[in-house]
Design a protein around this motif. Structure first.
Motif, PDB file in Angstrom:
ATOM      1  N   ILE A  32      17.381  -9.734  20.472  1.00 55.78           N
ATOM      2  CA  ILE A  32      16.187 -10.579  20.525  1.00 55.78           C
ATOM      3  C   ILE A  32      15.104 -10.059  19.580  1.00 55.78           C
ATOM      4  CG2 ILE A  32      14.213 -11.230  21.986  1.00 55.78           C
ATOM      5  CD1 ILE A  32      16.202 -11.446  24.325  1.00 55.78           C
ATOM      6  N   LEU A  33      14.877  -8.756  19.635  1.00 54.01           N
ATOM      7  CA  LEU A  33      13.796  -8.191  18.821  1.00 54.01           C
ATOM      8  C   LEU A  33      14.097  -8.337  17.329  1.00 54.01           C
ATOM      9  CD1 LEU A  33      12.832  -5.060  20.926  1.00 54.01           C
ATOM     10  CD2 LEU A  33      11.634  -7.248  20.749  1.00 54.01           C
ATOM     11  N   ALA A  34      15.366  -8.193  16.972  1.00 52.98           N
ATOM     12  CA  ALA A  34      15.728  -8.352  15.561  1.00 52.98           C
ATOM     13  C   ALA A  34      15.527  -9.796  15.114  1.00 52.98           C
ATOM     14  CB  ALA A  34      17.185  -7.930  15.355  1.00 52.98           C
ATOM     15  N   LEU A  35      15.970 -10.729  15.938  1.00 53.39           N
ATOM     16  CA  LEU A  35      15.806 -12.149  15.614  1.00 53.39           C
ATOM     17  C   LEU A  35      14.326 -12.516  15.523  1.00 53.39           C
ATOM     18  CD1 LEU A  35      18.540 -13.655  17.962  1.00 53.39           C
ATOM     19  CD2 LEU A  35      18.506 -13.865  15.480  1.00 53.39           C
ATOM     20  N   ASP A  36      13.565 -11.990  16.461  1.00 52.40           N
ATOM     21  CA  ASP A  36      12.127 -12.270  16.504  1.00 52.40           C
ATOM     22  C   ASP A  36      11.450 -11.787  15.232  1.00 52.40           C
ATOM     23  OD1 ASP A  36       9.634 -13.008  17.780  1.00 52.40           O
ATOM     24  OD2 ASP A  36       9.285 -10.854  18.031  1.00 52.40           O
ATOM     25  N   LEU A  37      11.837 -10.598  14.815  1.00 48.44           N
ATOM     26  CA  LEU A  37      11.229 -10.029  13.617  1.00 48.44           C
ATOM     27  C   LEU A  37      11.552 -10.862  12.380  1.00 48.44           C
ATOM     28  CD1 LEU A  37       9.543  -7.473  13.025  1.00 48.44           C
ATOM     29  CD2 LEU A  37      11.651  -6.426  12.166  1.00 48.44           C
ATOM     30  N   SER A  38      12.812 -11.238  12.245  1.00 51.23           N
ATOM     31  CA  SER A  38      13.169 -11.978  11.037  1.00 51.23           C
ATOM     32  C   SER A  38      12.550 -13.375  11.073  1.00 51.23           C
ATOM     33  CB  SER A  38      14.679 -12.032  10.848  1.00 51.23           C
ATOM     34  OG  SER A  38      15.273 -12.824  11.829  1.00 51.23           O
ATOM     35  N   ARG A  39      12.446 -13.935  12.260  1.00 49.32           N
ATOM     36  CA  ARG A  39      11.793 -15.238  12.369  1.00 49.32           C
ATOM     37  C   ARG A  39      10.364 -15.155  11.852  1.00 49.32           C
ATOM     38  NH1 ARG A  39       8.918 -16.133  17.081  1.00 49.32           N
ATOM     39  NH2 ARG A  39       7.172 -17.021  15.974  1.00 49.32           N
ATOM     40  N   ARG A  40       9.645 -14.129  12.274  1.00 47.51           N
ATOM     41  CA  ARG A  40       8.242 -14.016  11.888  1.00 47.51           C
ATOM     42  C   ARG A  40       8.087 -13.762  10.398  1.00 47.51           C
ATOM     43  NH1 ARG A  40       7.450  -9.786  16.203  1.00 47.51           N
ATOM     44  NH2 ARG A  40       5.457  -9.182  15.290  1.00 47.51           N
ATOM     45  N   GLU A  41       8.977 -12.956   9.864  1.00 51.96           N
ATOM     46  CA  GLU A  41       8.909 -12.688   8.421  1.00 51.96           C
ATOM     47  C   GLU A  41       9.071 -13.964   7.616  1.00 51.96           C
ATOM     48  OE1 GLU A  41      11.809  -9.789   7.356  1.00 51.96           O
ATOM     49  OE2 GLU A  41      10.620  -8.114   8.148  1.00 51.96           O
ATOM     50  N   ALA A  46       7.074 -18.782   4.572  1.00 52.50           N
ATOM     51  CA  ALA A  46       7.104 -20.239   4.465  1.00 52.50           C
ATOM     52  C   ALA A  46       5.709 -20.828   4.595  1.00 52.50           C
ATOM     53  CB  ALA A  46       8.024 -20.825   5.543  1.00 52.50           C
ATOM     54  N   GLU A  47       4.932 -20.269   5.502  1.00 55.38           N
ATOM     55  CA  GLU A  47       3.613 -20.842   5.737  1.00 55.38           C
ATOM     56  C   GLU A  47       2.662 -20.581   4.581  1.00 55.38           C
ATOM     57  OE1 GLU A  47       2.277 -19.549   9.552  1.00 55.38           O
ATOM     58  OE2 GLU A  47       3.523 -21.017  10.594  1.00 55.38           O
ATOM     59  N   GLU A  84      11.223 -26.957  -2.732  1.00 53.22           N
ATOM     60  CA  GLU A  84      12.564 -26.441  -2.472  1.00 53.22           C
ATOM     61  C   GLU A  84      12.517 -25.177  -1.625  1.00 53.22           C
ATOM     62  OE1 GLU A  84      15.846 -27.361  -3.656  1.00 53.22           O
ATOM     63  OE2 GLU A  84      14.674 -29.227  -3.628  1.00 53.22           O
ATOM     64  N   GLU A  85      11.631 -24.295  -2.076  1.00 53.03           N
ATOM     65  CA  GLU A  85      11.520 -22.978  -1.447  1.00 53.03           C
ATOM     66  C   GLU A  85      11.120 -23.107   0.022  1.00 53.03           C
ATOM     67  OE1 GLU A  85      12.481 -20.690  -3.400  1.00 53.03           O
ATOM     68  OE2 GLU A  85      12.109 -18.924  -2.132  1.00 53.03           O
ATOM     69  N   VAL A  86      10.100 -23.917   0.276  1.00 53.24           N
ATOM     70  CA  VAL A  86       9.624 -24.100   1.651  1.00 53.24           C
ATOM     71  C   VAL A  86      10.742 -24.684   2.509  1.00 53.24           C
ATOM     72  CG1 VAL A  86       8.067 -25.443   3.108  1.00 53.24           C
ATOM     73  CG2 VAL A  86       7.194 -24.330   1.056  1.00 53.24           C
ATOM     74  N   ARG A  87      11.443 -25.663   1.926  1.00 54.77           N
ATOM     75  CA  ARG A  87      12.502 -26.300   2.686  1.00 54.77           C
ATOM     76  C   ARG A  87      13.605 -25.312   3.037  1.00 54.77           C
ATOM     77  NH1 ARG A  87      14.838 -32.146   2.459  1.00 54.77           N
ATOM     78  NH2 ARG A  87      12.716 -32.576   1.859  1.00 54.77           N
ATOM     79  N   SER A  88      13.971 -24.498   2.085  1.00 54.05           N
ATOM     80  CA  SER A  88      15.074 -23.579   2.362  1.00 54.05           C
ATOM     81  C   SER A  88      14.656 -22.507   3.376  1.00 54.05           C
ATOM     82  CB  SER A  88      15.602 -22.962   1.063  1.00 54.05           C
ATOM     83  OG  SER A  88      15.036 -21.698   0.825  1.00 54.05           O
ATOM     84  N   LEU A  89      13.387 -22.076   3.313  1.00 52.28           N
ATOM     85  CA  LEU A  89      12.913 -21.101   4.305  1.00 52.28           C
ATOM     86  C   LEU A  89      12.890 -21.726   5.703  1.00 52.28           C
ATOM     87  CD1 LEU A  89      10.034 -19.348   2.326  1.00 52.28           C
ATOM     88  CD2 LEU A  89      12.130 -18.278   3.147  1.00 52.28           C
ATOM     89  N   ASN A  90      12.367 -22.944   5.786  1.00 52.70           N
ATOM     90  CA  ASN A  90      12.313 -23.605   7.083  1.00 52.70           C
ATOM     91  C   ASN A  90      13.700 -23.859   7.663  1.00 52.70           C
ATOM     92  OD1 ASN A  90       9.554 -23.699   7.521  1.00 52.70           O
ATOM     93  ND2 ASN A  90       9.305 -25.546   6.294  1.00 52.70           N
ATOM     94  N   ASP A  91      14.642 -24.144   6.772  1.00 46.65           N
ATOM     95  CA  ASP A  91      16.009 -24.349   7.239  1.00 46.65           C
ATOM     96  C   ASP A  91      16.593 -23.077   7.834  1.00 46.65           C
ATOM     97  OD1 ASP A  91      15.908 -26.941   6.530  1.00 46.65           O
ATOM     98  OD2 ASP A  91      17.101 -26.773   4.700  1.00 46.65           O
ATOM     99  N   LYS A  92      16.083 -21.944   7.352  1.00 39.39           N
ATOM    100  CA  LYS A  92      16.576 -20.669   7.898  1.00 39.39           C
ATOM    101  C   LYS A  92      15.995 -20.394   9.279  1.00 39.39           C
ATOM    102  CE  LYS A  92      17.211 -18.116   3.597  1.00 39.39           C
ATOM    103  NZ  LYS A  92      16.470 -17.191   2.716  1.00 39.39           N
ATOM    104  N   ILE A  93      14.758 -20.847   9.493  1.00 39.49           N
ATOM    105  CA  ILE A  93      14.079 -20.536  10.752  1.00 39.49           C
ATOM    106  C   ILE A  93      14.759 -21.207  11.940  1.00 39.49           C
ATOM    107  CG2 ILE A  93      11.946 -20.846  12.078  1.00 39.49           C
ATOM    108  CD1 ILE A  93      10.385 -20.487   9.528  1.00 39.49           C
ATOM    109  N   LEU A  94      15.148 -22.453  11.762  1.00 39.29           N
ATOM    110  CA  LEU A  94      15.677 -23.236  12.877  1.00 39.29           C
ATOM    111  C   LEU A  94      16.835 -22.565  13.612  1.00 39.29           C
ATOM    112  CD1 LEU A  94      14.181 -25.899  13.438  1.00 39.29           C
ATOM    113  CD2 LEU A  94      16.361 -27.040  12.949  1.00 39.29           C
ATOM    114  N   PRO A  95      17.895 -22.174  12.878  1.00 42.31           N
ATOM    115  CA  PRO A  95      19.001 -21.524  13.595  1.00 42.31           C
ATOM    116  C   PRO A  95      18.601 -20.192  14.229  1.00 42.31           C
ATOM    117  CG  PRO A  95      19.390 -21.561  11.214  1.00 42.31           C
ATOM    118  CD  PRO A  95      18.216 -22.426  11.479  1.00 42.31           C
TER     119      PRO A  95
END
Length: 424
Positions: A32-41, A46-47, A84-95
């Motif tokens: 969980i902590l690893a996923l949480d960290l990568s999500r935030r990064e 992206a933001e 493109e960049e924003v889209r690809s980053l956001n696509d990574k966040i979802l999963p």
RNA sequence: GGAGAAAUGGCAGAGCGGUCGAAUGCGGCGGUCUUGAAAACCGUUGUCCGCCUAUCGGUGGACCGGGGGUUCGAAUCCCUCUUUCUCCGCCA
């Protein structure tokens, strides 16, 4: 569901406390902590790019207005790679978020500090007991014989209509059932609960909110064509009333009561000890639910225990109150008291009520929060519920304990509801 | 079941490609006035996530029924689902 903040801040505490429930949380929390960290990064990145995008879009708008078409077009070209960049980053966040949620919902609720470790019913702690165990003559019958003798509940007819575990209540049996429901509802309303009649089918969101879904899917009847579930307890609809709701602190505690039929598939749980009314697929239950301020939820729990105690006590049934050990408690509960009544002919204790404080575990799934008066910040409420009471085993105990040579006597408090004082 | 219309902040209700997190009214909260209250006037007013900050707070992103799409840019255009309303049919 535990909050991600708690998992971030109190990792060690969670691992320790879940050992009481015989649950090893270490691996899950690490993931969980690893996923949480990568999500935030990824989100941060992206933001910040999105922020650039938004600024450029505004510039284009302004340039168009001024008629500077050439400059607008050159800015527009610059946005394409950003997009493109924003889209690809956001696509990574979802999963990642999906995985994160999958892991978080695997963690059970933390047990209250008073919960003893243990593996099963043998490790439960007796808190109190009351009533007197009746001594019956050798000729005393178990309730499954009594219901045949007096023709008040018909299992065979239920099998014909539906299947095993769907009894038909007849004559005085039906009236006794209705009397108990009314008695329980009246008592709860008198104690300050608001009576509710919710739907007895719920959608998937509701099933998730109180913790039945996704894991306990097999316990509920699924109305496949419409995607609904028959409720296993009124807890589900009555608690989900407060899904996505922000209450104000002066509305707390919310106290609701509901009678509903309850439906349970009970897959794999048939065997000894399930004869007669001991375990059914459809049964009646009156349920009390409280939404409480976190500071007062254990007072509320105590209040509910006293209420349930008054019911069994007024029915004149011998009872005992057990505080469940970690291993016997449900996934979602912080602290649970079980009520058991003595079944005189079966000569064993039957569980008739389970009263639990879920603290913020359900509230976090439900997104049920409250605001302190005058404050901006929202906090999760605490949710509690308890059976008050489940009917079939109460009926079983009444039939067995109150049997006489002349018939089955009706407990005095019920006579105003039944209109008769003996079943002959 | 058939044919139409609609879904916007606590509520009512504008907006119908850029300056819109969103006019206005009501409600709520704070204040002025008042012995107190009402009225009047002034101010304020959602949620979630990220980052910075000991805290107060600041800052970025998202949210106009849900999901997807078009576009540099969507409350606004398109698709889809759900719900509500009106008319017809059926019906406890």
């Amino acid at each position: 569901m535990l909050t991600i903040n708690l998992i971030r801040e109190k990792k060690e505490l969670i691992i320790e406390r879940l050992k009481i429930k015989n649950f090893d949380a270490e691996e899950i929390i690490t993931r969980i902590l690893a996923l949480d960290l990568s999500r935030r990064e990824i989100q941060s990145k992206a933001e910040s790019l999105q922020s650039d995008m938004n600024r450029m879009s505004k510039e284009i708008g302004a340039l168009m207005k001024e008629g500077k078409k050439a400059e607008a077009d050159s800015t527009r070209e610059k946005t394409s790679w950003l997009k493109e960049e924003v889209r690809s980053l956001n696509d990574k966040i979802l999963p990642i978020e999906e995985d994160l949620k999958k892991e978080i919902i695997r963690l059970p609720n933390l047990p209250h500090i008073s919960v003893a470790p243990g593996y099963g019913a043998d490790n439960n702690v007796k808190v109190r007991e009351g009533g007197t165990i009746p001594i019956l003559p050798d000729s005393a019958l178990p309730h499954w014989d009594l219901i045949k003798k007096y023709d008040i509940i018909d299992f065979d007819l239920g099998i014909k209509l539906t299947g095993a575990g769907f009894p038909v209540y007849k004559g005085k049996g039906a009236k006794l059932e209705r009397a108990l429901i009314s008695f329980f509802l009246d008592k709860a309303v008198f104690a300050g609960y608001t009576e509710m009649m919710p739907p007895i089918m719920v959608n998937e969101d509701s099933g998730f909110g109180t913790g039945q879904l996704p894991d306990k899917e097999g316990q509920m009847y699924n109305v496949g064509l419409d995607g609904f579930y028959l409720i296993p307890t009124a807890e589900v609809p009555v608690t989900n009333i407060y899904r996505d709701v922000i209450l104000s602190s002066d509305q707390l505690p919310v106290k609701n009561v509901a009678y509903t039929p309850c439906f349970r598939r009970e897959a794999g749980s048939w065997g000894a000890h399930v004869r007669g009314l001991n375990r059914l697929h459809q049964f009646d239950k009156v349920e009390i639910v409280q939404i409480a301020h976190p500071d007062n939820s254990y007072i509320a729990l105590e209040d509910m225990v006293r209420h349930v105690e008054s019911l069994v006590s007024e029915l004149g049934l011998p009872y005992r109150i057990m505080r469940l050990c970690g291993g016997d408690m449900s996934f979602t509960s912080s602290l649970t008291y079980d009520f058991e009544v003595w079944s005189a002919a079966q000569k064993r204790w039957l569980e008739v009520s389970s009263v639990s404080n879920f603290e913020s575990f359900q509230a976090n799934r439900l997104k049920c929060r409250f605001k302190e008066k005058g404050e901006k910040q929202t906090r999760l409420v605490h949710t509690l519920n308890g059976s008050a009471l489940a009917l079939p085993r109460i009926v079983a105990a009444i039939l067995e304990n109150y049997q006489t040579e002349n018939g089955i006597k009706i407990p005095a408090v019920l006579v105003p509801y039944t209109g008769f004082d003996i079943i002959t």
